[in-house]
Design a protein around this motif. Structure first.
Motif, PDB file in Angstrom:
ATOM      1  N   TYR A 215      13.491 -38.815 -50.904  1.00 51.05           N
ATOM      2  CA  TYR A 215      12.486 -39.890 -50.939  1.00 51.05           C
ATOM      3  C   TYR A 215      12.258 -40.366 -52.381  1.00 51.05           C
ATOM      4  CZ  TYR A 215       7.743 -41.808 -51.219  1.00 51.05           C
ATOM      5  OH  TYR A 215       6.648 -42.581 -51.508  1.00 51.05           O
ATOM      6  N   GLU A 227      17.013 -49.285 -49.706  1.00 51.08           N
ATOM      7  CA  GLU A 227      16.941 -49.189 -48.242  1.00 51.08           C
ATOM      8  C   GLU A 227      17.894 -48.112 -47.705  1.00 51.08           C
ATOM      9  OE1 GLU A 227      17.117 -51.996 -44.225  1.00 51.08           O
ATOM     10  OE2 GLU A 227      17.469 -52.874 -46.212  1.00 51.08           O
ATOM     11  N   GLU A 228      19.109 -48.116 -48.225  1.00 52.99           N
ATOM     12  CA  GLU A 228      20.084 -47.116 -47.768  1.00 52.99           C
ATOM     13  C   GLU A 228      19.589 -45.695 -48.041  1.00 52.99           C
ATOM     14  OE1 GLU A 228      24.597 -45.543 -48.910  1.00 52.99           O
ATOM     15  OE2 GLU A 228      23.878 -47.482 -49.666  1.00 52.99           O
ATOM     16  N   THR A 231      16.742 -44.655 -45.756  1.00 54.01           N
ATOM     17  CA  THR A 231      17.274 -44.280 -44.447  1.00 54.01           C
ATOM     18  C   THR A 231      17.838 -42.855 -44.481  1.00 54.01           C
ATOM     19  OG1 THR A 231      17.810 -46.601 -43.972  1.00 54.01           O
ATOM     20  CG2 THR A 231      18.918 -44.905 -42.640  1.00 54.01           C
ATOM     21  N   THR A 232      18.526 -42.539 -45.568  1.00 54.32           N
ATOM     22  CA  THR A 232      19.049 -41.172 -45.722  1.00 54.32           C
ATOM     23  C   THR A 232      17.898 -40.170 -45.783  1.00 54.32           C
ATOM     24  OG1 THR A 232      21.019 -41.955 -46.889  1.00 54.32           O
ATOM     25  CG2 THR A 232      20.394 -39.644 -47.205  1.00 54.32           C
ATOM     26  N   LYS A 234      14.998 -40.473 -44.493  1.00 52.18           N
ATOM     27  CA  LYS A 234      14.415 -40.355 -43.155  1.00 52.18           C
ATOM     28  C   LYS A 234      15.236 -39.405 -42.281  1.00 52.18           C
ATOM     29  CE  LYS A 234      12.746 -43.137 -39.279  1.00 52.18           C
ATOM     30  NZ  LYS A 234      12.605 -44.507 -38.706  1.00 52.18           N
ATOM     31  N   SER A 235      16.552 -39.418 -42.442  1.00 52.51           N
ATOM     32  CA  SER A 235      17.399 -38.500 -41.668  1.00 52.51           C
ATOM     33  C   SER A 235      17.146 -37.050 -42.088  1.00 52.51           C
ATOM     34  CB  SER A 235      18.877 -38.858 -41.848  1.00 52.51           C
ATOM     35  OG  SER A 235      19.349 -38.495 -43.133  1.00 52.51           O
ATOM     36  N   GLU A 261       8.875 -45.550 -43.750  1.00 53.34           N
ATOM     37  CA  GLU A 261       8.981 -46.523 -42.654  1.00 53.34           C
ATOM     38  C   GLU A 261       8.362 -47.864 -43.041  1.00 53.34           C
ATOM     39  OE1 GLU A 261       7.227 -44.287 -39.468  1.00 53.34           O
ATOM     40  OE2 GLU A 261       9.199 -43.589 -38.747  1.00 53.34           O
ATOM     41  N   ILE A 264      10.841 -49.571 -45.380  1.00 56.61           N
ATOM     42  CA  ILE A 264      11.998 -50.071 -44.636  1.00 56.61           C
ATOM     43  C   ILE A 264      11.613 -51.336 -43.853  1.00 56.61           C
ATOM     44  CG2 ILE A 264      13.566 -49.617 -42.715  1.00 56.61           C
ATOM     45  CD1 ILE A 264      13.678 -46.689 -43.637  1.00 56.61           C
ATOM     46  N   ASP A 265      10.444 -51.307 -43.215  1.00 53.30           N
ATOM     47  CA  ASP A 265       9.977 -52.482 -42.454  1.00 53.30           C
ATOM     48  C   ASP A 265       9.813 -53.682 -43.372  1.00 53.30           C
ATOM     49  OD1 ASP A 265       9.970 -51.056 -40.126  1.00 53.30           O
ATOM     50  OD2 ASP A 265       7.808 -50.630 -40.153  1.00 53.30           O
ATOM     51  N   GLN A 268      13.047 -55.257 -44.170  1.00 49.30           N
ATOM     52  CA  GLN A 268      13.722 -55.914 -43.061  1.00 49.30           C
ATOM     53  C   GLN A 268      13.018 -57.202 -42.613  1.00 49.30           C
ATOM     54  OE1 GLN A 268      13.971 -52.746 -40.208  1.00 49.30           O
ATOM     55  NE2 GLN A 268      15.814 -51.818 -41.153  1.00 49.30           N
TER      56      GLN A 268
END
Length: 269
Positions: A215, A227-228, A231-232, A234-235, A261, A264-265, A268
């Protein structure tokens, strides 16, 4: 009056010198009789006078090499270093004894005390752990060879302590990367820790810290990588949650996840 006092003092010193010079120990030290020295060393060892015993043993060890009495002498010699806390020499001498007298009734005890000597040489976790790794190797050799030994429970306990120390060392190194903001190195270190130590008490925190490091890496990245990396991260949270659904770090992890989140939102939209 002064002269009388001086005479008394000199007489007392002379008597003390005579007494000590004529003590059985002093006689044994000066004697050419190796049997007498061995007997005196054995007696002193038995009553815990290890420093005195060692002085005599050092004189007679070369004289007994290859003789039947050497087996007993070399065990006492090794154990004297052990009892004096000279664990480098104790470990070395016990190892020599084990190799020289593999069928001795003292071979098992020598092997355990030799391994335990290396345990005592293991430093605190923050220092170099070379001696800790040697101790683990020696203890494991003992466990493999004497699986039914009366010392086996102690040996396993020592292995557990040393293993915990190595785990703590690796975990703290990983945390240090996080503290100095080297998040890529932190993620890699936590990942390796998780793989290498599946039963560690630090594993739960390692999962969380891997997520938190990812993070931090994401939010400090250049715009086109954010963003990428979010996402990582978050995984990594999902992996953490899957392995520790009721973690003590859950509240903090949820707060970070909400921020991920939201970011990311926003990206997007």
């Amino acid at each position: 009056m002064f002269l009388n006092h001086m005479r008394i003092l000199l007489t007392t010193l002379a008597l003390a010198t005579l007494f000590f010079s004529c003590s059985p120990y002093q006689k044994a030290l000066k004697s050419e009789d190796v049997g007498l020295k061995f007997h005196m060393a054995d007696s002193l060892y038995t009553v815990g006078k290890y420093k005195k015993a060692l002085k005599l043993m050092e004189q007679v060890v070369p004289e007994y090499r290859g003789k039947p009495q050497a087996e007993k002498l070399m065990f006492l010699y090794s154990d004297t270093f052990y009892n004096l806390g000279d664990y480098y020499l104790a470990g070395y001498q016990f190892e020599r004894f084990s190799n020289s007298y593999p069928l001795s009734e003292k071979a098992e005890e020598a092997a355990f005390k030799g391994a335990k000597s290396y345990y005592f040489l293991s430093p605190r976790y923050s220092l170099d752990q070379k001696d800790t790794k040697v101790a683990l190797e020696k203890l494991q050799e003992f466990i493999n060879k004497y699986s039914n030994s009366t010392f086996i429970a102690d040996a396993n306990q020592l292995v557990e302590e040393l293993t915990h120390k190595l785990e703590k060392k690796e975990f703290e190194v990983a945390k240090q990367y996080n503290r100095i903001f080297d998040y890529k190195a932190a993620i890699s270190a936590f990942d390796n820790f998780i793989l290498d130590h599946p039963g560690s008490e630090f594993r739960e925190e390692a999962y969380f810290m891997k997520f938190e490091s990812a993070y931090q890496l994401a939010v400090r990245s250049i715009e086109n990588l954010v963003e990428e990396r979010l996402t990582t991260a978050k995984s990594y949270y999902e992996s953490f949650k899957r392995n520790y659904p009721e973690s003590k770090f859950q509240a903090e992890a949820e707060t970070i996840l909400e921020d991920i989140e939201q970011r990311i939102d926003n990206k997007q939209v």
